[in-house]
Design an enzyme around this catalytic site. Sequence first.
Site: not given
Ligand code: PRF
Ligand code: ZN
Length: 370
Positions: A92, A94, A189, A266, A304, A306, A309, A335
């Site tokens: 990501d 930042g 956005q 994520d 499960c 894993c 488990c 888990h």
């Molecule tokens: N922008 C970035 N990372 C993120 C978000 C975003 O809007 C969100 C929003 N749930 C999570 N992680 N760069």
């Molecule tokens: Zn498990």
Amino acid sequence: MFKFELLKTAKDSKARLGKITTNHGEIETPIFMPVGTRATVKTMTPDELKEIGSQIILSNTYHLFLRPGTEIIEKAGGLHKFMNWDKPILTDSGGFQVFSLSDNRKITEEGVHFRSHIDGSKMFISPEKSIDIQNILGSDIIMAFDECAPYPVSHEYIDNSMRRTLRWAERCKVHHKNTDNQTLFGIIQGGMYKDLREISAREMVDMDFKGYSIGGLSVGEPIDLMNDILDFTTDFMPESKPRYLMGVGSPDYLFEAVERGVDMADCVLPTRIARNGTVLTHNGKIAIKNALYKEDFSALDKECDCYTCRNFSKAYIRHLFNVDEILGMRLATIHNLYFLLDMMKNIRESIRGDYFLEYKDDFYKKYGYK
Ligand code: PRF
Ligand code: ZN
């Protein structure tokens, strides 16, 4: 090297089956990406991550920039080598963490001035700097620098913020040179305003990124609103490119996202709740510290497979949490991640076999949703 193949679109929904190829291997979509914010998925070794089926992990520009700093990761030969993870990594930009974590932020056209949440020192991240840092990290998929606006907030605020994020995305694209090894995604956005989501999506798509993220959702709005905005947004996104919903990772949010055409997601949720003793099971969440499990010698989840488990009981894991033994956190993390990765695998199978909505329905009934 970056390729996205759309293998199938479901008949009963917008769910898609696909495959992403990167220099560090293939990713089957829809995929859930475990979060390794500080160059570690908390408590897990890379071998353990592979054993539970992680195909890609996420890490964070903001945190790694603050500590250990780019110089050390550069000397180590990049993030893959530094943390000994040889499969794909997404970072990501930042653009979320700087808004959720730092102090004394000041947003200008140039970038964001802020104080480190660790020692209060003055910092600055611009679109160019975010790309520079991500280039040094060497992650396979990198994100444009954006502003994740708060919720609820006015139309005027989102309008300005979303348009600045568009200009920042353009600057990221111009600045990103290492295009053979790293693939840049633009982030859509627009908050909860459809007119602004549409502008953001259309303009991002015009800039022709290799993939698109959907940001600014799951920021505290009700799930029905998120689903509505998400459904609206994916209609403006090209079929031929991956779609990544940022920061979503509870079972229901993942099902709803996949149903609306999302390929990647994520979240810290499975790992974070594991560390406070909350465990995902096919019959819903359980709080393992509860006295109910004192003499329960069955597995966390009898369905499960894993490592946790197959080998340990609720009573044992409860005991570990109650005496603050770190193995408890490790076993719960193994888990929870396995549970979500296995669920995503079942989701992929259900799209392949044309029974996605039936699978969703069965899962929800058992889990106790709706
Ligand atoms: N922008 C970035 N990372 C993120 C978000 C975003 O809007 C969100 C929003 N749930 C999570 N992680 N760069
Ligand atoms: Zn498990």
